[in-house]
Design an enzyme around this catalytic site. Structure first.
Site, mmCIF file in Angstrom:
data_model
loop_
_atom_site.group_PDB
_atom_site.id
_atom_site.type_symbol
_atom_site.label_atom_id
_atom_site.label_comp_id
_atom_site.label_asym_id
_atom_site.label_seq_id
_atom_site.Cartn_x
_atom_site.Cartn_y
_atom_site.Cartn_z
ATOM 1 N N ASP A 10 -4.148 73.878 -26.864
ATOM 2 C CA ASP A 10 -2.823 73.572 -26.322
ATOM 3 C C ASP A 10 -2.521 72.086 -26.540
ATOM 4 O OD1 ASP A 10 -2.309 76.192 -25.455
ATOM 5 O OD2 ASP A 10 -3.494 75.879 -23.646
ATOM 6 N N LYS A 32 -7.068 79.648 -30.290
ATOM 7 C CA LYS A 32 -5.722 80.170 -30.042
ATOM 8 C C LYS A 32 -4.697 79.081 -30.342
ATOM 9 C CE LYS A 32 -3.894 80.844 -25.706
ATOM 10 N NZ LYS A 32 -2.498 80.387 -25.640
ATOM 11 N N ASP A 59 -0.628 83.027 -30.711
ATOM 12 C CA ASP A 59 -0.090 83.477 -29.416
ATOM 13 C C ASP A 59 1.379 83.057 -29.296
ATOM 14 O OD1 ASP A 59 0.168 84.232 -26.727
ATOM 15 O OD2 ASP A 59 -0.794 82.398 -25.986
ATOM 16 N N LYS A 61 3.865 85.501 -28.707
ATOM 17 C CA LYS A 61 4.505 86.486 -27.802
ATOM 18 C C LYS A 61 5.924 86.820 -28.260
ATOM 19 C CE LYS A 61 1.996 84.847 -23.663
ATOM 20 N NZ LYS A 61 1.481 83.532 -24.112
ATOM 21 N N PHE A 62 6.025 87.433 -29.434
ATOM 22 C CA PHE A 62 7.353 87.767 -29.980
ATOM 23 C C PHE A 62 8.087 88.759 -29.085
ATOM 24 C CE2 PHE A 62 5.145 86.787 -34.160
ATOM 25 C CZ PHE A 62 5.776 85.574 -34.337
ATOM 26 N N ASP A 64 12.133 90.323 -29.376
ATOM 27 C CA ASP A 64 13.472 90.248 -29.983
ATOM 28 C C ASP A 64 13.825 91.662 -30.423
ATOM 29 O OD1 ASP A 64 15.788 89.278 -31.445
ATOM 30 O OD2 ASP A 64 14.790 87.333 -31.548
ATOM 31 N N ILE A 65 14.877 91.794 -31.217
ATOM 32 C CA ILE A 65 15.207 93.134 -31.699
ATOM 33 C C ILE A 65 14.098 93.591 -32.660
ATOM 34 C CG2 ILE A 65 17.699 92.867 -31.368
ATOM 35 C CD1 ILE A 65 17.931 92.362 -34.398
ATOM 36 N N THR A 68 13.684 91.983 -36.199
ATOM 37 C CA THR A 68 13.296 90.563 -36.194
ATOM 38 C C THR A 68 11.817 90.407 -35.840
ATOM 39 O OG1 THR A 68 15.536 89.978 -35.572
ATOM 40 C CG2 THR A 68 13.860 88.327 -35.145
ATOM 41 N N THR A 121 1.759 86.581 -15.893
ATOM 42 C CA THR A 121 1.108 86.338 -14.598
ATOM 43 C C THR A 121 1.899 85.349 -13.742
ATOM 44 O OG1 THR A 121 -0.310 84.770 -15.749
ATOM 45 C CG2 THR A 121 -1.253 86.925 -15.269
ATOM 46 N N ARG A 181 -12.647 80.610 -15.457
ATOM 47 C CA ARG A 181 -13.211 79.338 -15.017
ATOM 48 C C ARG A 181 -14.705 79.508 -14.761
ATOM 49 N NH1 ARG A 181 -9.432 77.866 -17.043
ATOM 50 N NH2 ARG A 181 -7.718 76.557 -16.322
ATOM 51 N N GLN A 190 -4.296 77.376 -12.508
ATOM 52 C CA GLN A 190 -4.423 78.835 -12.497
ATOM 53 C C GLN A 190 -4.562 79.300 -11.050
ATOM 54 O OE1 GLN A 190 -4.098 80.724 -15.067
ATOM 55 N NE2 GLN A 190 -4.828 79.662 -16.907
ATOM 56 N N GLY A 210 -9.131 77.309 -22.001
ATOM 57 C CA GLY A 210 -8.595 76.041 -22.469
ATOM 58 C C GLY A 210 -9.327 74.873 -21.858
ATOM 59 N N ARG A 211 -8.750 74.342 -20.781
ATOM 60 C CA ARG A 211 -9.223 73.075 -20.226
ATOM 61 C C ARG A 211 -10.702 72.994 -19.847
ATOM 62 N NH1 ARG A 211 -4.110 73.160 -16.489
ATOM 63 N NH2 ARG A 211 -4.572 75.339 -16.921
HETATM 64 O O1 C5P Z 1 -6.554 75.610 -19.795
HETATM 65 P P1 C5P Z 1 -6.565 77.066 -19.436
HETATM 66 O O2 C5P Z 1 -7.932 77.697 -19.524
HETATM 67 O O3 C5P Z 1 -5.880 77.375 -18.130
HETATM 68 O O4 C5P Z 1 -5.686 77.729 -20.610
HETATM 69 C C1 C5P Z 1 -5.405 79.075 -20.622
HETATM 70 C C2 C5P Z 1 -4.576 79.432 -21.824
HETATM 71 O O5 C5P Z 1 -4.168 80.787 -21.673
HETATM 72 C C3 C5P Z 1 -3.294 78.629 -21.996
HETATM 73 O O6 C5P Z 1 -3.021 78.556 -23.407
HETATM 74 C C4 C5P Z 1 -2.254 79.471 -21.308
HETATM 75 O O7 C5P Z 1 -0.973 79.313 -21.832
HETATM 76 C C5 C5P Z 1 -2.760 80.876 -21.609
HETATM 77 N N1 C5P Z 1 -2.343 81.887 -20.658
HETATM 78 C C6 C5P Z 1 -2.615 81.817 -19.301
HETATM 79 N N2 C5P Z 1 -2.220 82.809 -18.458
HETATM 80 C C7 C5P Z 1 -1.567 83.855 -18.940
HETATM 81 C C8 C5P Z 1 -1.298 83.974 -20.297
HETATM 82 C C9 C5P Z 1 -1.710 82.951 -21.145
HETATM 83 O O8 C5P Z 1 -3.225 80.859 -18.841
HETATM 84 N N3 C5P Z 1 -1.235 84.837 -18.116
#
Ligand code: C5P
Length: 232
Positions: A10, A32, A59, A61-62, A64-65, A68, A121, A181, A190, A210-211
């Site tokens: 990210d 991702k 990621d 997340k399309f 649309d119609i 497209t 979520t 986590r 989160q 991610g983090r």
């Molecule tokens: O840093 P962290 O572990 O929270 O990152 C989670 C990743 O998952 C981010 O790219 C976030 O946009 C994505 N994500 C999420 N919850 C969702 C869908 C996607 O945290 N329900």
């Protein structure tokens, strides 16, 4: 590649994303690329990550119609991504069009996995009500999961809390779960988190993290520790 870990890159620019990728081992994780990085860097960053040995989950997340979304999915598949996604709430015709567009595209040697997001979520029952959906979040998730299965998708993005029920309803589905986590780590922003081991035990196939990795003092060490936590 056996690792269930997908590291969320990210970042708002290519240099930051590639600097992080340099610290990671493509044998230990996939990566991702989401809306932020893709908007900043475009398809080039996907190629740069692939050249470093990473399989990429695009990621975007399309939603649309059908025509497209189908065209966008086909272009994404031709980039050789490992996985891509759409919103199930785009409807069955859109899901089927996406399915058809991705089928047979094997730019990276295999066809990408096509998965769907059910209910974000960030939406609770009140927010769904404002959209005219007066069923529970759980029911709406299950309804959109069934629609995705009927359209022949390969899986779903879902919270770890939803994973066991969705695996029961759709054992063939590949489940991808964010909000992971490590036991000793804080939740960041989160709300409902789960440890890697618990999420895998609940039925998740892949964990988006991610983090806990990208903001760790030593991302490579954090990745190895998380992988060990998955095995144990
Ligand atoms: O840093 P962290 O572990 O929270 O990152 C989670 C990743 O998952 C981010 O790219 C976030 O946009 C994505 N994500 C999420 N919850 C969702 C869908 C996607 O945290 N329900």
């Amino acid at each position: 590649m056996k690792s269930p870990l997908i590291v969320a890159l990210d970042y708002a620019d290519t240099a930051a994303a590639l600097a992080m990728a340099e610290l990671l081992d493509p044998r230990q994780c996939r990566v991702k690329v989401g809306k932020e990085l893709f908007t900043a860097s475009g398809p080039k960053v996907i190629e740069q990550l692939q050249n470093r040995g990473f399989e990429v989950f695009l990621d975007l997340k399309f939603h649309d119609i059908p025509q497209t979304v189908a065209k966008a999915c086909q272009v994404a598949a031709r980039l050789g991504v490992w996985m891509l996604n759409v919103h199930a709430s785009g409807g069955k015709a859109m899901l089927e069009a996406a399915r058809e567009a991705v089928d047979g595209v094997t730019a990276s040697g295999h066809q990408p996995l096509l998965i769907a997001v059910t209910v974000l979520t960030s939406l609770d029952a009140d927010a769904l009500g404002q959209l005219g959906v007066h069923d529970s979040v759980k029911l709406q998730v299950e309804r959109l999961a069934a629609l995705s299965a009927e359209a022949g998708l390969d899986g779903l993005v879902c919270s770890a809390q939803e994973a066991s029920r969705l695996k029961q309803l759709h054992p063939e589905f590949c489940l991808v779960t964010p909000g992971i986590r490590p036991a000793q780590h804080g939740a960041d922003d989160q709300r409902r988190t789960m440890t890697p081991g618990a999420a895998l035990a609940a039925g998740s196939d892949y964990l988006v993290i991610g983090r806990p990795i990208t903001a760790a003092p030593d991302p490579a060490e954090a990745l190895s520790a998380l992988l060990a936590a998955c095995a144990g």
